[in-house]
Design a protein around this motif. Structure first.
Motif, PDB file in Angstrom:
ATOM      1  N   ALA A 277       0.740  -1.235  -0.048  1.00  0.00           N
ATOM      2  CA  ALA A 277       0.085   0.134  -0.011  1.00  0.00           C
ATOM      3  C   ALA A 277       0.896   1.494  -0.035  1.00  0.00           C
ATOM      4  O   ALA A 277       0.468   2.159  -0.674  1.00  0.00           O
ATOM      5  CB  ALA A 277      -0.982  -0.082   1.258  1.00  0.00           C
ATOM      6  N   ILE A 278       1.993   1.161   0.850  1.00  0.00           N
ATOM      7  CA  ILE A 278       2.813   2.393   0.933  1.00  0.00           C
ATOM      8  C   ILE A 278       3.432   2.665  -0.685  1.00  0.00           C
ATOM      9  O   ILE A 278       3.654   3.588  -1.110  1.00  0.00           O
ATOM     10  CB  ILE A 278       3.939   2.253   1.821  1.00  0.00           C
ATOM     11  CG1 ILE A 278       3.367   2.395   3.331  1.00  0.00           C
ATOM     12  CG2 ILE A 278       4.982   3.350   1.751  1.00  0.00           C
ATOM     13  CD1 ILE A 278       4.116   1.798   4.357  1.00  0.00           C
ATOM     14  N   ARG A 279       3.875   1.523  -1.242  1.00  0.00           N
ATOM     15  CA  ARG A 279       4.841   1.598  -2.293  1.00  0.00           C
ATOM     16  C   ARG A 279       3.836   1.731  -3.459  1.00  0.00           C
ATOM     17  O   ARG A 279       4.285   2.282  -4.530  1.00  0.00           O
ATOM     18  CB  ARG A 279       5.603   0.487  -2.750  1.00  0.00           C
ATOM     19  CG  ARG A 279       6.907   0.265  -1.735  1.00  0.00           C
ATOM     20  CD  ARG A 279       7.338  -0.996  -1.810  1.00  0.00           C
ATOM     21  NE  ARG A 279       8.629  -0.991  -1.039  1.00  0.00           N
ATOM     22  CZ  ARG A 279       8.768  -0.915   0.219  1.00  0.00           C
ATOM     23  NH1 ARG A 279       7.691  -1.299   1.100  1.00  0.00           N
ATOM     24  NH2 ARG A 279       9.909  -1.217   0.857  1.00  0.00           N
ATOM     25  N   GLN A 280       2.383   1.431  -3.599  1.00  0.00           N
ATOM     26  CA  GLN A 280       1.341   1.606  -4.557  1.00  0.00           C
ATOM     27  C   GLN A 280       0.648   2.574  -4.104  1.00  0.00           C
ATOM     28  O   GLN A 280      -0.617   1.754  -4.178  1.00  0.00           O
ATOM     29  CB  GLN A 280       1.109   0.034  -4.743  1.00  0.00           C
ATOM     30  CG  GLN A 280       2.124  -0.856  -5.335  1.00  0.00           C
ATOM     31  CD  GLN A 280       2.733  -0.561  -6.836  1.00  0.00           C
ATOM     32  OE1 GLN A 280       3.676  -0.989  -6.949  1.00  0.00           O
ATOM     33  NE2 GLN A 280       1.829  -0.404  -7.637  1.00  0.00           N
ATOM     34  N   PRO A 281       0.823   3.729  -3.894  1.00  0.00           N
ATOM     35  CA  PRO A 281      -0.491   4.631  -3.420  1.00  0.00           C
ATOM     36  C   PRO A 281      -1.527   4.681  -4.401  1.00  0.00           C
ATOM     37  O   PRO A 281      -2.774   4.904  -4.034  1.00  0.00           O
ATOM     38  CB  PRO A 281       0.399   6.033  -3.466  1.00  0.00           C
ATOM     39  CG  PRO A 281       1.576   5.808  -4.434  1.00  0.00           C
ATOM     40  CD  PRO A 281       1.921   4.304  -4.239  1.00  0.00           C
ATOM     41  N   ALA A 282      -1.351   4.451  -5.654  1.00  0.00           N
ATOM     42  CA  ALA A 282      -2.672   4.504  -6.521  1.00  0.00           C
ATOM     43  C   ALA A 282      -3.435   2.992  -6.446  1.00  0.00           C
ATOM     44  O   ALA A 282      -4.600   3.117  -7.045  1.00  0.00           O
ATOM     45  CB  ALA A 282      -2.187   4.545  -8.150  1.00  0.00           C
ATOM     46  N   SER A 283      -2.908   2.286  -5.770  1.00  0.00           N
ATOM     47  CA  SER A 283      -3.711   0.989  -5.482  1.00  0.00           C
ATOM     48  C   SER A 283      -4.493   0.781  -4.391  1.00  0.00           C
ATOM     49  O   SER A 283      -4.582   1.376  -3.555  1.00  0.00           O
ATOM     50  CB  SER A 283      -2.503  -0.208  -5.599  1.00  0.00           C
ATOM     51  OG  SER A 283      -2.056  -0.115  -6.719  1.00  0.00           O
ATOM     52  N   THR A 284      -5.364  -0.114  -4.336  1.00  0.00           N
ATOM     53  CA  THR A 284      -6.045  -0.322  -3.213  1.00  0.00           C
ATOM     54  C   THR A 284      -5.818  -1.803  -2.665  1.00  0.00           C
ATOM     55  O   THR A 284      -5.826  -2.849  -3.441  1.00  0.00           O
ATOM     56  CB  THR A 284      -7.742  -0.481  -3.540  1.00  0.00           C
ATOM     57  OG1 THR A 284      -8.048   0.885  -4.087  1.00  0.00           O
ATOM     58  CG2 THR A 284      -8.623  -0.839  -2.280  1.00  0.00           C
ATOM     59  N   VAL A 285      -5.568  -2.026  -1.602  1.00  0.00           N
ATOM     60  CA  VAL A 285      -4.780  -3.262  -1.003  1.00  0.00           C
ATOM     61  C   VAL A 285      -5.852  -3.624   0.286  1.00  0.00           C
ATOM     62  O   VAL A 285      -6.196  -3.028   0.960  1.00  0.00           O
ATOM     63  CB  VAL A 285      -3.399  -2.969  -0.464  1.00  0.00           C
ATOM     64  CG1 VAL A 285      -2.895  -4.259   0.036  1.00  0.00           C
ATOM     65  CG2 VAL A 285      -2.619  -2.391  -1.587  1.00  0.00           C
ATOM     66  N   TYR A 286      -6.172  -5.059   0.114  1.00  0.00           N
ATOM     67  CA  TYR A 286      -6.895  -5.728   1.135  1.00  0.00           C
ATOM     68  C   TYR A 286      -6.196  -6.616   2.062  1.00  0.00           C
ATOM     69  O   TYR A 286      -5.634  -7.396   1.501  1.00  0.00           O
ATOM     70  CB  TYR A 286      -8.039  -6.230   0.670  1.00  0.00           C
ATOM     71  CG  TYR A 286      -8.960  -5.375  -0.328  1.00  0.00           C
ATOM     72  CD1 TYR A 286      -9.932  -4.784   0.030  1.00  0.00           C
ATOM     73  CD2 TYR A 286      -8.698  -5.209  -1.698  1.00  0.00           C
ATOM     74  CE1 TYR A 286     -10.785  -3.778  -0.721  1.00  0.00           C
ATOM     75  CE2 TYR A 286      -9.597  -4.270  -2.660  1.00  0.00           C
ATOM     76  CZ  TYR A 286     -10.464  -3.707  -1.892  1.00  0.00           C
ATOM     77  OH  TYR A 286     -11.259  -2.829  -2.744  1.00  0.00           O
TER      78      TYR A 286
END
Length: 258
Positions: free
Chosen positions: A90-99
């Motif tokens: 989540a930190i490295r992929q700010p454009a992503s949504t992580v569950y």
């Protein structure tokens, strides 16, 4: 926009997608807060005690398979424990949504408090010689925790770009049966990253999934494409301040949905 539907219930900000009974809570060793949650907190959230993240090699293996940071992804970490790996993505992929999904409410609550609410944790690690460290939390807006079974996911068909699971498949009642569910929720071409010591709990699981060639035979037969394989990926889990550790001989592989 979250892919998670309306939950069965919510407990302290953790949505439930499995109606976990009181008997299940009692029988689940991962609901023992003072024992296992504290150990997981010390392992995954207290880097300063160990001179770095003890499972950095595991994290590095996973990060190699992430695209550019501005690529929006839908990612699920199954069996996420206190959320370290999900949070790193989540930190490295700010454009992503992580569950981050797990079947242990106590693990999820600890992860949510630390990574989403920004709470400062002070785990009691005296029994391991580490004292009572203060661990300052984060406030990640693209990370969501939920209680669910890895074999019965709450996501729509073909909705995820990446599924991660570590130290999970050998804990499942039917280790090989979960892959069909993961294929259901992955988009065509979506990736699955699996890392496990294959330290199965049941004799039947050893028969069905050992040696690992049996796992790959089933995956290939179901249309998965193997992209990478590392055996072993060695991981050392520190046990105490004296330097005692458990060495895990894990199998790590990446497969994509055909």
């Amino acid at each position: 926009m979250s892919l998670l539907p309306t939950p069965i219930s919510v407990r302290r900000d953790i949505p439930f997608y499995h109606a976990k009974s009181e008997a299940e809570f009692k029988d689940d060793v991962y609901e023992r807060y003072d024992e296992l949650v504290t150990r997981q907190t010390g392992l995954h959230l207290a880097d300063e005690l160990h001179g770095g993240y003890p499972f950095q090699d595991l994290l590095d293996y996973i990060l190699r398979w992430l695209p550019a940071a501005d690529t929006p992804l839908a990612v699920a970490d199954l069996g996420c424990s206190v959320g370290r790996l999900a949070a790193e993505i989540a930190i490295r992929q700010p454009a992503s949504t992580v569950y981050g999904l797990d079947l242990s409410y106590q693990m999820l609550r600890q992860g949510h408090d630390f990574w989403v609410k920004g709470a400062t944790l002070q785990p009691n690690l005296l029994r391991y010689g580490f004292g009572n460290p203060q661990l300052k939390g984060h406030q990640l807006t693209n990370l969501h925790f939920a209680l669910a079974k890895a074999e019965e996911l709450p996501f729509p068909d073909a909705s995820l770009d990446l599924i991660l699971n570590t130290f999970l498949i050998d804990r499942l009642p039917q280790p090989l049966g979960a892959f069909a569910e993961w294929a259901r929720v992955l988009k065509p071409g979506g990736r699955l990253i699996t890392v496990s010591p294959l330290n199965f709990l049941k004799t039947q699981s050893w028969r069905e999934a050992h040696p690992p060639a049996k796992i790959f035979a089933q995956l290939m037969g179901a249309g998965w494409q193997l992209e990478d394989l590392m055996d072993p990926l060695l991981l050392d889990e520190p046990m105490d301040a004296r330097g005692n550790a458990v060495r895990w001989k894990t199998l790590a592989f990446v497969a994509s949905r055909g």
